[in-house]
Design a protein around this motif. Sequence first.
Motif, PDB file in Angstrom:
ATOM      1  N   ASP A   4       0.793  -0.971  -0.051  1.00 50.01           N
ATOM      2  CA  ASP A   4      -0.081  -0.155  -0.604  1.00 50.01           C
ATOM      3  C   ASP A   4       1.023   1.079  -0.325  1.00 50.01           C
ATOM      4  O   ASP A   4       0.888   2.323  -0.299  1.00 50.01           O
ATOM      5  CB  ASP A   4      -1.139   0.129   1.125  1.00 50.01           C
ATOM      6  N   THR A  52      -2.726  -6.994  -8.508  1.00 51.00           N
ATOM      7  CA  THR A  52      -3.966  -6.029  -8.039  1.00 51.00           C
ATOM      8  C   THR A  52      -4.264  -5.385  -6.620  1.00 51.00           C
ATOM      9  O   THR A  52      -4.549  -3.917  -6.543  1.00 51.00           O
ATOM     10  CB  THR A  52      -5.330  -6.850  -8.083  1.00 51.00           C
ATOM     11  N   ARG A  53      -3.278  -5.542  -5.959  1.00 53.96           N
ATOM     12  CA  ARG A  53      -2.649  -5.235  -4.626  1.00 53.96           C
ATOM     13  C   ARG A  53      -2.478  -3.666  -5.161  1.00 53.96           C
ATOM     14  O   ARG A  53      -2.784  -2.928  -4.117  1.00 53.96           O
ATOM     15  CB  ARG A  53      -2.416  -6.134  -3.680  1.00 53.96           C
ATOM     16  N   GLN A 107      -4.523  -1.111  -5.678  1.00 50.12           N
ATOM     17  CA  GLN A 107      -5.877  -0.762  -5.009  1.00 50.12           C
ATOM     18  C   GLN A 107      -4.821   0.867  -4.276  1.00 50.12           C
ATOM     19  O   GLN A 107      -5.027   0.864  -3.420  1.00 50.12           O
ATOM     20  CB  GLN A 107      -5.790  -2.235  -3.721  1.00 50.12           C
ATOM     21  N   LYS A 135      -6.093   3.837  -3.983  1.00 51.19           N
ATOM     22  CA  LYS A 135      -6.277   4.457  -1.994  1.00 51.19           C
ATOM     23  C   LYS A 135      -6.102   4.914  -1.526  1.00 51.19           C
ATOM     24  O   LYS A 135      -6.691   6.310  -1.210  1.00 51.19           O
ATOM     25  CB  LYS A 135      -6.071   3.500  -0.983  1.00 51.19           C
ATOM     26  N   ALA A 177     -11.433   1.251  -1.427  1.00 56.35           N
ATOM     27  CA  ALA A 177     -10.549   0.073  -1.094  1.00 56.35           C
ATOM     28  C   ALA A 177     -10.825  -0.668  -2.067  1.00 56.35           C
ATOM     29  O   ALA A 177     -11.140  -1.710  -2.785  1.00 56.35           O
ATOM     30  CB  ALA A 177      -9.587  -0.180   0.169  1.00 56.35           C
ATOM     31  N   GLU A 178     -12.388  -1.179  -2.296  1.00 58.00           N
ATOM     32  CA  GLU A 178     -13.460  -1.800  -1.953  1.00 58.00           C
ATOM     33  C   GLU A 178     -13.585  -1.553  -3.444  1.00 58.00           C
ATOM     34  O   GLU A 178     -14.167  -2.440  -4.104  1.00 58.00           O
ATOM     35  CB  GLU A 178     -14.921  -1.693  -1.026  1.00 58.00           C
ATOM     36  N   GLU A 179     -13.896  -0.966  -4.172  1.00 61.01           N
ATOM     37  CA  GLU A 179     -14.360  -0.351  -5.075  1.00 61.01           C
ATOM     38  C   GLU A 179     -12.937  -1.221  -5.605  1.00 61.01           C
ATOM     39  O   GLU A 179     -13.444  -1.152  -7.283  1.00 61.01           O
ATOM     40  CB  GLU A 179     -14.136   1.005  -5.984  1.00 61.01           C
ATOM     41  N   VAL A 180     -12.265  -1.357  -5.965  1.00 64.59           N
ATOM     42  CA  VAL A 180     -11.239  -2.818  -6.556  1.00 64.59           C
ATOM     43  C   VAL A 180     -11.075  -3.574  -6.486  1.00 64.59           C
ATOM     44  O   VAL A 180     -10.512  -4.112  -5.655  1.00 64.59           O
ATOM     45  CB  VAL A 180      -9.334  -1.536  -6.431  1.00 64.59           C
ATOM     46  N   GLY A 181     -11.016  -4.177  -7.906  1.00 60.63           N
ATOM     47  CA  GLY A 181     -10.825  -5.515  -7.850  1.00 60.63           C
ATOM     48  C   GLY A 181     -10.336  -5.713  -9.200  1.00 60.63           C
ATOM     49  O   GLY A 181      -9.715  -5.449  -9.772  1.00 60.63           O
ATOM     50  N   TYR A 234     -11.507   4.022 -11.798  1.00 60.35           N
ATOM     51  CA  TYR A 234     -11.849   4.587 -11.241  1.00 60.35           C
ATOM     52  C   TYR A 234     -11.159   6.039 -10.737  1.00 60.35           C
ATOM     53  O   TYR A 234     -10.803   6.742 -11.130  1.00 60.35           O
ATOM     54  CB  TYR A 234     -10.703   4.626  -9.897  1.00 60.35           C
ATOM     55  N   HIS A 237      -7.870   0.249 -15.424  1.00 61.99           N
ATOM     56  CA  HIS A 237      -7.114  -0.756 -14.574  1.00 61.99           C
ATOM     57  C   HIS A 237      -7.436  -2.403 -15.256  1.00 61.99           C
ATOM     58  O   HIS A 237      -8.553  -2.473 -15.569  1.00 61.99           O
ATOM     59  CB  HIS A 237      -7.901  -1.454 -13.389  1.00 61.99           C
TER      60      HIS A 237
END
Length: 168
Positions: free
Chosen positions: A14, A41-42, A45, A49, A55-59, A69, A78
Motif C-alpha cells: 500500500d 491488483t493489490r 488498490q 486508495k 479500496a472496496e471499489e478496486v478488484g 476509478y 485498470h
Amino acid sequence: MTIHITLANEQETDRLGAILAKRLPDGAVVAMLGTLGAGKTRLVQGVAKASGVSAEEVGSPTFVLVKEYRGKKRMIYHFDAYRLRDSDEFLALGVDEYFDSDGVSFVEWADRVEDVLPSDRFEISIVPVGETSRDVRITALGEYQNDEIDYEFEILEEWRGAARYGLL
C-alpha cells in the motif's frame, strides 16, 4: 535503470502504491507483470486508495477486462489481459483512447499484449518470495527513461525516506 524494492507485507505494498500515485506522471501506462496472486491488483488498490478511491471499489478486472476509478486528481484505468486471446482483442477495448488520456493506465498480464503497448511506459514486475513478501522491480522505458526527472530515483528515494523515518 531498474529499481528493486522488497516488500515485507501488504502494508508496504500500500505504501508503494501511495508513492506511485504521487510520482507517476499524467497519462502514464504501467505494464504489470507477475504470476497469479503475485500482488498486481493489490498494488493498484494501493494506488487507488492513495488517490481517494475506496479500496472496496478496486478488484481484479479479469472478468470485465477494464475498470475505471475516479481519483481526486485523475482517472485510473485498470486492465486485465489474462483472458484475452491476442493483442487484437486488447486493442478492441479501445485502449488507445485510455492511453491518450491524462489518466494512469495499469495493465495486468501485460506480457500477453506487450506488442501493442506504448514504448513510453513503466514496467512493474512482482515476484512472491515468501508468504507475504514480494520482490518488485520498476523500470521506466522510452521517454520516461530519458526524461529530465529520473522517476525511478524519485520513487526509490521516497521509499528509502519512508523506511528511514519508520513509515513502512
